[in-house]
Design an enzyme around this catalytic site. Structure first.
Site, PDB file in Angstrom:
ATOM      1  N   HIS A  82       0.812  -1.215   0.000  1.00 16.05           N
ATOM      2  CA  HIS A  82       0.000   0.000   0.000  1.00 16.05           C
ATOM      3  C   HIS A  82       0.855   1.279   0.000  1.00 16.05           C
ATOM      4  O   HIS A  82       0.666   2.196   0.788  1.00 16.05           O
ATOM      5  CB  HIS A  82      -1.083   0.008   1.077  1.00 16.05           C
ATOM      6  CG  HIS A  82      -0.650  -0.100   2.528  1.00 16.05           C
ATOM      7  ND1 HIS A  82       0.342   0.663   3.081  1.00 16.05           N
ATOM      8  CD2 HIS A  82      -1.115  -0.874   3.523  1.00 16.05           C
ATOM      9  CE1 HIS A  82       0.467   0.367   4.364  1.00 16.05           C
ATOM     10  NE2 HIS A  82      -0.389  -0.571   4.653  1.00 16.05           N
TER      11      HIS A  82
ATOM     12  N   HIS B  23      -5.087  -8.809  15.070  1.00 10.88           N
ATOM     13  CA  HIS B  23      -5.157  -7.560  14.302  1.00 10.88           C
ATOM     14  C   HIS B  23      -5.976  -7.840  13.046  1.00 10.88           C
ATOM     15  O   HIS B  23      -5.740  -8.835  12.358  1.00 10.88           O
ATOM     16  CB  HIS B  23      -3.717  -7.153  13.963  1.00 10.88           C
ATOM     17  CG  HIS B  23      -3.545  -5.894  13.194  1.00 10.88           C
ATOM     18  ND1 HIS B  23      -4.468  -4.878  13.149  1.00 10.88           N
ATOM     19  CD2 HIS B  23      -2.505  -5.455  12.405  1.00 10.88           C
ATOM     20  CE1 HIS B  23      -4.016  -3.890  12.397  1.00 10.88           C
ATOM     21  NE2 HIS B  23      -2.835  -4.227  11.921  1.00 10.88           N
TER      22      HIS B  23
ATOM     23  N   GLU C 257      -6.292  -6.059  10.218  1.00  9.77           N
ATOM     24  CA  GLU C 257      -5.873  -5.516   8.917  1.00  9.77           C
ATOM     25  C   GLU C 257      -5.741  -6.669   7.910  1.00  9.77           C
ATOM     26  O   GLU C 257      -5.298  -7.771   8.269  1.00  9.77           O
ATOM     27  CB  GLU C 257      -4.565  -4.725   9.045  1.00  9.77           C
ATOM     28  CG  GLU C 257      -4.293  -3.909   7.792  1.00  9.77           C
ATOM     29  CD  GLU C 257      -3.225  -2.830   7.942  1.00  9.77           C
ATOM     30  OE1 GLU C 257      -2.568  -2.761   8.991  1.00  9.77           O
ATOM     31  OE2 GLU C 257      -3.055  -2.061   6.971  1.00  9.77           O
TER      32      GLU C 257
ATOM     33  N   ASP D 251      -3.757  -7.718   5.688  1.00  7.74           N
ATOM     34  CA  ASP D 251      -2.540  -8.511   5.477  1.00  7.74           C
ATOM     35  C   ASP D 251      -2.437  -9.654   6.484  1.00  7.74           C
ATOM     36  O   ASP D 251      -1.704 -10.620   6.269  1.00  7.74           O
ATOM     37  CB  ASP D 251      -1.269  -7.644   5.497  1.00  7.74           C
ATOM     38  CG  ASP D 251      -1.167  -6.729   6.692  1.00  7.74           C
ATOM     39  OD1 ASP D 251      -2.207  -6.297   7.219  1.00  7.74           O
ATOM     40  OD2 ASP D 251      -0.030  -6.433   7.107  1.00  7.74           O
TER      41      ASP D 251
ATOM     42  N   HIS E 254      -1.130  -1.512  15.891  1.00  4.82           N
ATOM     43  CA  HIS E 254      -1.176  -0.480  14.881  1.00  4.82           C
ATOM     44  C   HIS E 254      -2.573   0.112  14.650  1.00  4.82           C
ATOM     45  O   HIS E 254      -2.702   1.270  14.263  1.00  4.82           O
ATOM     46  CB  HIS E 254      -0.631  -1.138  13.598  1.00  4.82           C
ATOM     47  CG  HIS E 254      -0.792  -0.456  12.317  1.00  4.82           C
ATOM     48  ND1 HIS E 254      -1.101  -1.076  11.150  1.00  4.82           N
ATOM     49  CD2 HIS E 254      -0.663   0.852  12.008  1.00  4.82           C
ATOM     50  CE1 HIS E 254      -1.144  -0.224  10.165  1.00  4.82           C
ATOM     51  NE2 HIS E 254      -0.878   0.944  10.653  1.00  4.82           N
TER      52      HIS E 254
ATOM     53  N   TYR F  83      10.299  -0.046   9.094  1.00  8.19           N
ATOM     54  CA  TYR F  83       8.924  -0.433   9.435  1.00  8.19           C
ATOM     55  C   TYR F  83       8.352   0.497  10.498  1.00  8.19           C
ATOM     56  O   TYR F  83       7.237   1.003  10.373  1.00  8.19           O
ATOM     57  CB  TYR F  83       8.918  -1.885   9.945  1.00  8.19           C
ATOM     58  CG  TYR F  83       7.536  -2.448  10.070  1.00  8.19           C
ATOM     59  CD1 TYR F  83       6.931  -3.103   9.003  1.00  8.19           C
ATOM     60  CD2 TYR F  83       6.804  -2.296  11.236  1.00  8.19           C
ATOM     61  CE1 TYR F  83       5.639  -3.597   9.100  1.00  8.19           C
ATOM     62  CE2 TYR F  83       5.525  -2.785  11.344  1.00  8.19           C
ATOM     63  CZ  TYR F  83       4.943  -3.435  10.276  1.00  8.19           C
ATOM     64  OH  TYR F  83       3.666  -3.909  10.385  1.00  8.19           O
TER      65      TYR F  83
END
Ligand code: FEO
Length: 396
Positions: free
Chosen positions: A23, A77, A79, A81, A144, A191
């Protein structure tokens, strides 16, 4: 293919060697989507992978145990991915329940058709006994996303840390002591700068929670697993989160016909002359990911752009927007750039610095069409001030 972390705990994720654009994050070393299988009385999968890697994940699991024996799937998480394989994984694991917080459930529900998934909703402080182990869940909001959490196995002393402590780093090795540590730390820094930097305080809180655990291994959701160099990793995270900087000035610029490039070179010479380290990045050559990583611990930043249509050039504008969103801690800053009949390039940089409350060392340096010797002298002098500020900030 799986890798054992310790007795009963295996990595069963996927390495993505081909991804170069995550992304917009330039992943020049690829990435991995880490999932972990705990073989206990109630076999438990910690996280899943990005959807295109679902078959690989299921094949890694079934090489170790029967798919219908998996009892729990923990989602740290939501997200995509780490969670976009969930619809197919939950269908392939008929006896598994998904373990997540209510906040995570709501996010998953917005992304996927959760259909008839079995759910086990956990609250802060809950634990889950899976046999010889009792898993603990540590809420880490905004490290995150709002629903982010860590899972900790005290019996194995393994912290499954989701995005935190990760790296976009494809490798055949799985552990920090099997690879080039400098490269791994560099990728961890890149990162942090590109993913976690705006969330410095939550990251520190998450780290503080994590440090209360007795940890032998930190197993993140991307990259390699930390087991021999945890101390170095945590020291680095503390420094990044605290905004500790190096005596270095980062000079970022774009140029149309070479004038702003000459100004950038003069600023660079001034920094070097002033005794600080300097980095010179043409924004269309270096890319935003690298620039963000270097901005993380640079004490001073200069951004230059010619004026194009009353504003900065497109990639200079992108760099300003990107840095503004990442919010690196306060820097000494300088705006510069050439113009023809309208201003707007250097002014956009100055406006961004002011919005971040950075300390601007002087008004923007502007050159009409091409820089005169006087303008280049001003650029060198400003570079010396940036060097002085960088040295001062790095010794505080
Ligand atoms: Fe790797 Fe926030 O996902």
């Amino acid at each position: 293919m799986s890798t054992s972390l310790c007795e009963g705990v295996s990595w069963v994720g996927a390495v993505d060697w081909t991804i170069r654009d995550f992304h917009g994050y330039e992943t020049e070393r690829g990435s991995s989507y880490n999932a972990y299988l705990i073989e206990d009385k109630q076999p438990t999968l910690i996280d899943v992978v990005k959807a295109p890697f679902t078959d690989l994940l299921l094949s890694n699991i079934s090489a170790l145990i029967r798919l219908d024996s998996v009892r729990w799937v923990v989602c740290n998480h939501a997200e995509p991915d780490h969670a976009s394989a969930l619809p197919d994984v939950m269908a392939a694991l008929p006896n598994a329940a998904l373990v997540c917080t209510e906040k995570c459930r709501r996010t998953l529900d917005a992304y996927y058709d959760m259909g008839n998934w079995n759910l086990h909703i956990i609250k802060p402080g809950d634990t889950l006994n899976i046999g010889a182990r009792t898993l603990a869940f540590i809420q880490t909001p905004m490290a995150h996303w709002p629903e982010s959490m860590f899972t900790y196995s005290p019996q194995d002393k393994v912290l499954f840390s989701m995005d935190a402590f990760g790296q976009h780093y494809a490798a055949s090795e799985r552990f920090d002591d099997e690879t080039d540590l400098c490269q791994m730390l560099q990728e961890a820094k890149t990162y942090y700068a590109n993913i976690l930097l705006p969330y410095g305080e939550p990251v520190v809180r998450a780290m503080t929670s994590a440090l209360k655990c007795d940890i032998d291994m930190i197993a993140p959701s991307h990259g390699l697993i930390w087991r021999s160099h945890i101390h170095k990793l945590l020291e680095a995270y503390k420094a990044w989160a605290a905004g500790i900087v190096n005596p270095r000035a980062l000079i970022v610029y774009d140029s149309m016909w070479g004038s702003t490039a000459r100004m950038a070179q003069a600023v660079y010479e001034g920094v070097v002359d002033g005794g600080a380290q300097a980095q010179l990045h043409h924004v269309r050559q270096s890319g935003l990911t690298r620039i963000a990583a270097e901005a993380l611990d640079a004490a001073s930043i200069a951004v230059g752009s010619p004026t194009l249509n009353g504003g900065p050039m497109p990639m200079a504008a992108a760099a300003l927007t990107y840095l503004q969103g990442l919010k690196p801690p306060c820097k000494a800053a300088l705006a510069f750039g050439s113009y023809g009949w309208m201003k707007g390039g250097a002014e956009a940089a100055q406006a961004m610095f002011e919005s971040l409350n950075w300390h601007v060392v002087r008004e923007p340096i502007r050159a009409q069409y091409r820089p005169s010797e006087q303008i280049l002298t001003e650029c060198r002098e400003a570079g010396r001030i940036l060097a002085e500020k960088a040295i001062e900030a790095s010794t505080n």
